[in-house]
Write a protein that holds these residues in place. Structure first.
Motif, PDB file in Angstrom:
ATOM      1  N   PHE A   1       5.528   4.208  -2.725  1.00 41.17           N
ATOM      2  CA  PHE A   1       4.545   5.282  -2.603  1.00 41.17           C
ATOM      3  C   PHE A   1       3.130   4.716  -2.534  1.00 41.17           C
ATOM      4  CE2 PHE A   1       1.458   7.838  -5.003  1.00 41.17           C
ATOM      5  CZ  PHE A   1       1.429   8.987  -4.230  1.00 41.17           C
ATOM      6  N   THR A   2       2.255   5.399  -1.794  1.00 40.09           N
ATOM      7  CA  THR A   2       0.823   5.106  -1.811  1.00 40.09           C
ATOM      8  C   THR A   2       0.051   6.372  -1.466  1.00 40.09           C
ATOM      9  OG1 THR A   2      -0.927   3.645  -0.970  1.00 40.09           O
ATOM     10  CG2 THR A   2       0.749   4.356   0.606  1.00 40.09           C
ATOM     11  N   TRP A   3      -1.282   6.311  -1.632  1.00 42.84           N
ATOM     12  CA  TRP A   3      -2.112   7.482  -1.332  1.00 42.84           C
ATOM     13  C   TRP A   3      -3.473   7.031  -0.831  1.00 42.84           C
ATOM     14  CZ3 TRP A   3      -6.665   7.928  -4.052  1.00 42.84           C
ATOM     15  CH2 TRP A   3      -6.775   7.196  -5.238  1.00 42.84           C
ATOM     16  N   SER A   4      -4.172   7.961  -0.168  1.00 48.90           N
ATOM     17  CA  SER A   4      -5.501   7.689   0.391  1.00 48.90           C
ATOM     18  C   SER A   4      -6.403   8.892   0.139  1.00 48.90           C
ATOM     19  CB  SER A   4      -5.394   7.435   1.899  1.00 48.90           C
ATOM     20  OG  SER A   4      -6.677   7.419   2.514  1.00 48.90           O
ATOM     21  N   ASP A   5      -7.688   8.623  -0.155  1.00 50.89           N
ATOM     22  CA  ASP A   5      -8.650   9.721  -0.314  1.00 50.89           C
ATOM     23  C   ASP A   5      -9.781   9.643   0.705  1.00 50.89           C
ATOM     24  OD1 ASP A   5     -10.062   7.579  -1.288  1.00 50.89           O
ATOM     25  OD2 ASP A   5     -10.283   8.358  -3.325  1.00 50.89           O
ATOM     26  N   ASP A   6      -9.560   8.867   1.798  1.00 51.70           N
ATOM     27  CA  ASP A   6     -10.571   8.794   2.857  1.00 51.70           C
ATOM     28  C   ASP A   6      -9.939   9.026   4.240  1.00 51.70           C
ATOM     29  OD1 ASP A   6      -9.189   6.430   3.156  1.00 51.70           O
ATOM     30  OD2 ASP A   6     -10.899   5.122   2.749  1.00 51.70           O
ATOM     31  N   ASP A   7      -9.059  10.024   4.287  1.00 46.24           N
ATOM     32  CA  ASP A   7      -8.388  10.409   5.535  1.00 46.24           C
ATOM     33  C   ASP A   7      -7.593   9.261   6.150  1.00 46.24           C
ATOM     34  OD1 ASP A   7      -9.223  13.029   5.388  1.00 46.24           O
ATOM     35  OD2 ASP A   7     -10.989  12.724   6.638  1.00 46.24           O
ATOM     36  N   GLY A   8      -7.051   8.403   5.290  1.00 48.95           N
ATOM     37  CA  GLY A   8      -6.129   7.381   5.766  1.00 48.95           C
ATOM     38  C   GLY A   8      -6.755   6.078   6.199  1.00 48.95           C
ATOM     39  N   ALA A   9      -8.072   5.944   6.088  1.00 51.32           N
ATOM     40  CA  ALA A   9      -8.724   4.702   6.503  1.00 51.32           C
ATOM     41  C   ALA A   9      -8.356   3.545   5.578  1.00 51.32           C
ATOM     42  CB  ALA A   9     -10.237   4.890   6.554  1.00 51.32           C
ATOM     43  N   SER A  10      -8.144   3.829   4.283  1.00 45.79           N
ATOM     44  CA  SER A  10      -7.720   2.803   3.338  1.00 45.79           C
ATOM     45  C   SER A  10      -6.714   3.422   2.377  1.00 45.79           C
ATOM     46  CB  SER A  10      -8.917   2.230   2.574  1.00 45.79           C
ATOM     47  OG  SER A  10      -9.561   3.242   1.813  1.00 45.79           O
ATOM     48  N   TRP A  11      -5.903   2.545   1.752  1.00 47.29           N
ATOM     49  CA  TRP A  11      -4.790   3.027   0.942  1.00 47.29           C
ATOM     50  C   TRP A  11      -4.739   2.330  -0.405  1.00 47.29           C
ATOM     51  CZ3 TRP A  11      -1.661   7.069   2.320  1.00 47.29           C
ATOM     52  CH2 TRP A  11      -1.876   7.567   3.615  1.00 47.29           C
ATOM     53  N   ALA A  12      -4.277   3.080  -1.414  1.00 44.93           N
ATOM     54  CA  ALA A  12      -4.175   2.561  -2.781  1.00 44.93           C
ATOM     55  C   ALA A  12      -3.055   1.525  -2.869  1.00 44.93           C
ATOM     56  CB  ALA A  12      -3.897   3.716  -3.743  1.00 44.93           C
ATOM     57  N   PRO A  13      -3.081   0.666  -3.914  1.00 45.32           N
ATOM     58  CA  PRO A  13      -1.999  -0.293  -4.110  1.00 45.32           C
ATOM     59  C   PRO A  13      -0.642   0.403  -4.170  1.00 45.32           C
ATOM     60  CG  PRO A  13      -3.838  -0.828  -5.542  1.00 45.32           C
ATOM     61  CD  PRO A  13      -4.164   0.489  -4.906  1.00 45.32           C
ATOM     62  N   LEU A  14       0.362  -0.249  -3.629  1.00 47.06           N
ATOM     63  CA  LEU A  14       1.688   0.337  -3.526  1.00 47.06           C
ATOM     64  C   LEU A  14       2.382   0.424  -4.878  1.00 47.06           C
ATOM     65  CD1 LEU A  14       2.729  -1.711  -0.399  1.00 47.06           C
ATOM     66  CD2 LEU A  14       2.197   0.730  -0.418  1.00 47.06           C
ATOM     67  N   LYS A  15       3.184   1.479  -5.040  1.00 42.63           N
ATOM     68  CA  LYS A  15       3.987   1.648  -6.243  1.00 42.63           C
ATOM     69  C   LYS A  15       5.444   1.914  -5.849  1.00 42.63           C
ATOM     70  CE  LYS A  15       0.450   3.497  -9.378  1.00 42.63           C
ATOM     71  NZ  LYS A  15       0.112   4.634 -10.273  1.00 42.63           N
ATOM     72  N   ARG A  16       6.354   1.342  -6.605  1.00 48.43           N
ATOM     73  CA  ARG A  16       7.780   1.595  -6.423  1.00 48.43           C
ATOM     74  C   ARG A  16       8.168   2.816  -7.251  1.00 48.43           C
ATOM     75  NH1 ARG A  16      12.767   0.119  -8.922  1.00 48.43           N
ATOM     76  NH2 ARG A  16      14.420  -0.383  -7.404  1.00 48.43           N
ATOM     77  N   THR A  17       8.820   3.797  -6.641  1.00 48.41           N
ATOM     78  CA  THR A  17       9.250   4.987  -7.365  1.00 48.41           C
ATOM     79  C   THR A  17      10.653   4.778  -7.935  1.00 48.41           C
ATOM     80  OG1 THR A  17      10.407   6.166  -5.572  1.00 48.41           O
ATOM     81  CG2 THR A  17       7.978   6.327  -5.632  1.00 48.41           C
ATOM     82  N   SER A  18      11.102   5.724  -8.725  1.00 51.35           N
ATOM     83  CA  SER A  18      12.466   5.702  -9.264  1.00 51.35           C
ATOM     84  C   SER A  18      13.438   6.466  -8.380  1.00 51.35           C
ATOM     85  CB  SER A  18      12.465   6.302 -10.678  1.00 51.35           C
ATOM     86  OG  SER A  18      11.947   7.633 -10.659  1.00 51.35           O
ATOM     87  N   ILE A  19      12.986   6.869  -7.181  1.00 53.09           N
ATOM     88  CA  ILE A  19      13.804   7.703  -6.286  1.00 53.09           C
ATOM     89  C   ILE A  19      14.524   6.823  -5.276  1.00 53.09           C
ATOM     90  CG2 ILE A  19      13.789   9.622  -4.660  1.00 53.09           C
ATOM     91  CD1 ILE A  19      11.077  10.424  -5.880  1.00 53.09           C
ATOM     92  N   TRP A  20      15.849   6.993  -5.184  1.00 52.05           N
ATOM     93  CA  TRP A  20      16.625   6.299  -4.173  1.00 52.05           C
ATOM     94  C   TRP A  20      16.989   7.291  -3.066  1.00 52.05           C
ATOM     95  CZ3 TRP A  20      20.819   5.972  -1.107  1.00 52.05           C
ATOM     96  CH2 TRP A  20      21.124   4.720  -0.555  1.00 52.05           C
ATOM     97  N   GLY A  21      16.739   6.893  -1.817  1.00 57.40           N
ATOM     98  CA  GLY A  21      17.023   7.742  -0.667  1.00 57.40           C
ATOM     99  C   GLY A  21      16.013   7.453   0.417  1.00 57.40           C
ATOM    100  N   TYR A  22      16.287   7.957   1.615  1.00 51.76           N
ATOM    101  CA  TYR A  22      15.387   7.698   2.740  1.00 51.76           C
ATOM    102  C   TYR A  22      15.914   8.405   3.985  1.00 51.76           C
ATOM    103  CZ  TYR A  22      19.035   4.202   3.526  1.00 51.76           C
ATOM    104  OH  TYR A  22      20.251   3.585   3.680  1.00 51.76           O
ATOM    105  N   PRO A  23      15.027   8.630   4.986  1.00 55.22           N
ATOM    106  CA  PRO A  23      13.576   8.663   4.799  1.00 55.22           C
ATOM    107  C   PRO A  23      13.157  10.023   4.268  1.00 55.22           C
ATOM    108  CG  PRO A  23      14.084   9.087   7.072  1.00 55.22           C
ATOM    109  CD  PRO A  23      15.417   8.858   6.388  1.00 55.22           C
ATOM    110  N   ALA A  24      11.896  10.154   3.888  1.00 56.47           N
ATOM    111  CA  ALA A  24      11.407  11.394   3.288  1.00 56.47           C
ATOM    112  C   ALA A  24      10.504  12.162   4.242  1.00 56.47           C
ATOM    113  CB  ALA A  24      10.637  11.087   2.004  1.00 56.47           C
ATOM    114  N   ASP A  25      10.530  13.471   4.132  1.00 55.41           N
ATOM    115  CA  ASP A  25       9.483  14.324   4.683  1.00 55.41           C
ATOM    116  C   ASP A  25       8.823  14.995   3.492  1.00 55.41           C
ATOM    117  OD1 ASP A  25       7.844  15.539   6.526  1.00 55.41           O
ATOM    118  OD2 ASP A  25       9.268  17.126   7.053  1.00 55.41           O
ATOM    119  N   VAL A  26       7.511  15.179   3.538  1.00 53.96           N
ATOM    120  CA  VAL A  26       6.751  15.607   2.365  1.00 53.96           C
ATOM    121  C   VAL A  26       5.842  16.767   2.736  1.00 53.96           C
ATOM    122  CG1 VAL A  26       5.255  14.840   0.477  1.00 53.96           C
ATOM    123  CG2 VAL A  26       6.743  13.180   1.627  1.00 53.96           C
TER     124      VAL A  26
END
Length: 271
Positions: free
Chosen positions: A140-165
């Motif tokens: 998982f990651t997130w951005s607060d500048d319309d996608g120009a830059s992104w936060a450090p990546l985090k591994r979730t506890s969710i197994w599965g793929y791919p996702a729509d959100v």
């Protein structure tokens, strides 16, 4: 010149709510290059949907590689997730940002599922593969500048793929994703803020989608194994919320018939 790096990715537009569609519009993904694997490790392949920004810009989350050969094809580079941006309604696209990439070429990030929250944050869940041969949980990651830059990546506890959100009407964020082990099918997970994801909030949307093994011996067992590799490919859900608040998830799977049929299905439910 840009389209010399064209990957074969395209989109279509409709001006009458889907009754008719335009011809395919080629999408420039440069500098992401074409891959001979095509359907998976190409300079394209997205799991989610295009996002419209308040200024009218469009963001298309995809995955691919810069080199022509990926690590799966004998090369060194693993897949990255990236964004394209269009400022003319989708007629022309340019590379906008890298969402996730491992410079050590050990972790592959692919099939990003992304949405924009009401507070302006972009959130993204990604399918992850770890060398030498391990499917990982979603990251998982997130951005607060319309996608120009992104936060450090985090591994979730969710197994599965791919996702729509999507963010649903009550403010919570819903991820839906394929589940390719055990009972197979499609599952969902709810986050209160879109930034924290926990397996305890997972629920089953649909179980099934993979036919039982065919009976046989000798060469037939090998044939059955090859057939099951094809039937393993199930899920790829898309999600939307209707005006009455119900949620509809569309996905593909195989029937349990002697000669399985590949079909598109929908599940409708309330959170």
């Amino acid at each position: 010149e840009r389209l010399k790096r064209q990957t074969g990715y395209a989109l279509l537009k409709s001006k009458d709510n889907g009754a008719t569609w335009s011809d395919p519009i080629e999408v420039n993904t440069s500098p992401i290059a074409r891959s001979s694997l095509g359907w998976y490790a190409c300079g394209g392949s997205g799991a989610g949907h295009i996002i419209e920004l308040p200024d009218g810009g469009l963001l298309m989350p995809l995955h691919g590689t810069i080199s022509v050969q990926t690590s799966d094809e004998g090369g060194q580079e693993t897949e990255r997730c990236f964004l394209l941006r269009s400022d003319d309604g989708g007629d022309n696209w340019e590379h906008w940002a890298t969402v996730a990439y491992d410079p050590a070429s050990i972790i592959s990030f692919s099939e990003p599922g992304m949405t924009r929250l009401k507070n302006g944050k972009l959130v993204c869940l990604m399918r992850v593969h770890q060398k030498p041969n391990r499917m990982d949980n979603m990251w998982f990651t997130w951005s607060d500048d319309d996608g120009a830059s992104w936060a450090p990546l985090k591994r979730t506890s969710i197994w599965g793929y791919p996702a729509d959100v999507i963010q649903v009407n009550d403010g919570r964020v819903l991820a839906v994703y394929g589940y390719r082990k055990g009972t197979f099918g499609v599952r969902g997970c709810v986050s209160e803020d879109g930034l924290n994801w926990d397996i305890v909030n997972e629920f089953v949307i649909r179980e099934g989608g993979v036919p039982g093994p065919q009976m046989g011996n000798g060469d037939r067992r090998l044939l059955d194994a090859l057939i099951m590799q094809q039937y393993w490919h199930t899920g790829y859900p898309s999600v939307t919320q209707l005006p009455d608040g119900t949620v509809v998830v569309a996905y593909h799977e195989y029937s349990d018939d002697a000669q399985p049929i590949h079909c598109l299905m929908c599940t409708r439910f309330k959170l």
